[in-house]
Enzyme design. Structure first.
Site, short mmCIF file in Angstrom:
data_model
loop_
_atom_site.label_atom_id
_atom_site.label_comp_id
_atom_site.label_asym_id
_atom_site.label_seq_id
_atom_site.Cartn_x
_atom_site.Cartn_y
_atom_site.Cartn_z
N LYS A 143 7.00 0.18 14.28
CA LYS A 143 5.90 -0.58 14.20
C LYS A 143 6.56 -1.52 13.26
O LYS A 143 6.99 -1.62 11.99
CB LYS A 143 5.17 0.54 12.99
N SER B 196 0.58 -1.25 0.20
CA SER B 196 0.00 -0.24 0.15
C SER B 196 0.92 1.11 -0.14
O SER B 196 1.12 2.01 1.08
CB SER B 196 -1.01 -0.17 1.31
N GLU C 42 -4.95 -1.74 8.97
CA GLU C 42 -4.10 -2.54 10.21
C GLU C 42 -4.66 -2.20 11.68
O GLU C 42 -5.41 -1.45 12.07
CB GLU C 42 -2.70 -2.05 10.42
N LYS D 89 9.98 5.46 6.84
CA LYS D 89 10.14 4.26 6.27
C LYS D 89 11.19 4.63 5.58
O LYS D 89 11.44 5.06 4.83
CB LYS D 89 8.72 3.95 6.00
N HIS E 231 -3.20 -5.58 2.73
CA HIS E 231 -2.20 -6.63 2.41
C HIS E 231 -2.71 -8.34 2.91
O HIS E 231 -2.37 -9.05 2.90
CB HIS E 231 -1.90 -6.54 3.76
N HIS F 200 8.30 -0.98 9.86
CA HIS F 200 8.72 -2.05 8.40
C HIS F 200 8.48 -1.65 6.64
O HIS F 200 7.57 -0.84 7.42
CB HIS F 200 8.70 -3.40 9.38
N GLU G 283 1.56 -9.27 6.80
CA GLU G 283 2.50 -8.88 8.22
C GLU G 283 2.39 -9.53 9.22
O GLU G 283 2.87 -9.83 10.24
CB GLU G 283 1.68 -7.66 8.19
N GLU H 170 -3.35 5.92 11.81
CA GLU H 170 -1.89 6.18 10.60
C GLU H 170 -3.02 6.25 9.38
O GLU H 170 -3.83 6.00 9.95
CB GLU H 170 -1.19 5.25 10.58
N ASP I 140 1.50 8.42 7.31
CA ASP I 140 2.97 7.56 6.24
C ASP I 140 2.39 8.11 4.96
O ASP I 140 3.26 8.71 4.02
CB ASP I 140 1.78 5.85 6.73
N ASP J 226 -3.90 1.51 11.99
CA ASP J 226 -3.45 2.20 10.62
C ASP J 226 -5.01 2.35 9.58
O ASP J 226 -4.92 0.81 8.62
CB ASP J 226 -2.13 1.61 10.07
P1 PGA Z 1 3.00 -0.86 3.49
O1 PGA Z 1 1.66 -1.55 4.56
O2 PGA Z 1 4.32 -1.35 3.78
O3 PGA Z 1 2.66 -1.88 1.92
O4 PGA Z 1 2.81 0.36 2.35
C1 PGA Z 1 2.54 -0.10 5.31
C2 PGA Z 1 1.38 0.51 6.00
O5 PGA Z 1 0.92 1.31 5.04
O6 PGA Z 1 1.94 1.21 6.81
ZN ZN Z 2 0.65 2.73 6.95
#
Ligand code: PGA
Ligand code: ZN
Length: 402
Positions: free
Chosen positions: A380, A42, A155, A329, A146, A357, A196, A273, A304, A232
């Protein structure tokens, strides 16, 4: 300072079974470091660009490796990362790939730490780091991009904010994951796991909230410390043509803000998030005002896809009062130096950095060290599954040895 003598690149598997880039950096005096790029599903539309692993490796070998070998000191992280940027020549790493860039950036940092004989977090953060440890946010139930046929919200996170140690927090999250598994089986709901490692049952979001709240309460009672509830929403993935889509049902941006504000109240959420689309800075600001304000510790309203670890976008957010937290990230921006800059800008402006992650991961543990190196209050990185526990177990080791 020791020069980089060799950079090797290869394709390895990530946790989804896709090829990703692994880098190895060797230095004078026998230093060695290895790093591997994670991969999002995503992904934010403003992220640095991941290109197919084979192409990323070929381009990095041609453009970046000759500028690093025998030219740059491994310990000069900014030198390494500026060289990667210069070799790439674009603003979003679309030439050598953010996947090659981040793998080399992390491998160089580890080689430099190896030469020093220091743990990575100490090389990155300095002699006085290693006293503060992040609270792990654990993805327990999930869907979105996911997992197919699961929740709309991406999430449902456990946040053991009252845990006396990282180890206690890590085990508490695994307990919540286990408890959710039991509640699902009592209800006769079968569930696979998403990318995940979170449970990905075919239930609606309302039932996921109910199960999550029950599991958190029961484990908190058992362990005797506070476990918060986080989300999230990954709302950019739900947003299309001006509406948020929950299957057949839709919400206007205003209804989406109301919905999230109600959830914050109802479940006492400590962390939310991406509650809104990745370009809706004003909507974020209006929501933050409703639920706390920029100076509030709770709930954290985290960007994010909104910020993509990018200091320009974070500055825009600070200006707009859009959030009080940023997800970090390294592969979203391409180098450790850029990730550090985003963390420091966040801290200077009262934003809580959350090191993260990706849904596609490897056994690489750099983010655990990055969190300790920067005293980041949260990380996270999942709850179960080898590529997730690699980071969690590394945190336990760092804490035990600090
Ligand atoms: P992604 O998802 O690694 O698939 O982008 C993680 C997130 O959205 O936090
Ligand atoms: Zn996210």
């Amino acid at each position: 300072m020791t020069l980089i003598t060799e950079v090797r690149l290869r394709r390895i598997l990530d946790s989804r079974g896709n090829p990703t880039v692994e880098a190895e950096v060797r230095t004078e005096n026998g230093g060695f470091g290895r790093g591997a790029a994670p991969s999002g599903a995503s992904t934010g539309e403003h992220e640095a660009v991941e290109i197919p692993a084979e192409e990323a490796i070929a381009n990095a070998r041609e453009l970046a490796v000759p500028r690093l070998e025998g030219q740059v000191y491994a310990g000069d992280q900014r030198g390494v990362d500026n060289t990667l940027r210069g070799a790439d020549g674009t603003s979003d790493f679309s030439e050598i790939g953010a996947n090659s860039a981040v793998a080399i950036s992390m491998a160089a940092a580890k080689a430099a730490a190896d030469v020093l004989g220091a743990p990575l977090y100490q090389h990155l953060g300095g002699a006085f780091r290693g006293r503060e440890f992040p609270v792990p946010l654990g993805n327990v139930i999930g869907g979105g991009e996911h997992a197919a046929d699961a929740t709309h919200i991406q999430e449902f996170l456990a946040a053991p904010v009252g845990a006396p140690s990282v180890a206690d927090a890590v085990f508490a999250n695994a307990e919540v994951h286990g408890e959710v598994g039991e509640i699902l089986s009592e209800r006769g709901i079968s569930a696979a796991k998403g990318d995940e490692g979170a449970w990905a049952p075919s239930i609606d979001d309302a039932e996921a909230f109910e199960i999550m709240a029950e599991a958190i309460e029961s484990v908190a009672d058992q362990v005797g410390f506070e476990i918060g509830f986080g989300l999230d929403v990954a709302a950019a993935e739900l947003y299309e043509d001006g509406l948020y889509h929950y299957g057949e049902a839709t919400k206007t941006p205003e209804e989406q803000r109301e919905y999230v504000a109600d959830l914050v109240g109802k479940y006492d959420l400590v962390y939310v998030e991406d509650p809104l689309d990745e370009n809706d800075f004003e909507g974020f600001a209006a929501l933050l005002d409703r639920v706390g304000g920029p100076d509030a510790d709770r709930p954290l309203i985290c960007g994010d896809d909104l910020f993509v670890t990018n200091t320009d976008r974070l500055e825009r957010g600070i200006e707009a009062g859009a959030a009080n937290s940023i997800l970090i990230k390294p592969n979203q921006i391409g180098t450790l130096s850029d990730a550090f800059d985003a963390i420091e800008l966040a801290l200077r402006n009262g934003y809580t950095p959350v090191i993260s992650h990706r849904s596609g991961e490897t056994e690489d543990t750099t983010i655990a060290h990055l969190a300790v190196a920067t005293d980041a209050p949260f990380i996270k990185t999942g709850t179960v599954g080898g590529e997730r526990t690699a980071k969690l177990n590394e945190l336990i080791r760092i804490e035990a040895n600090a």
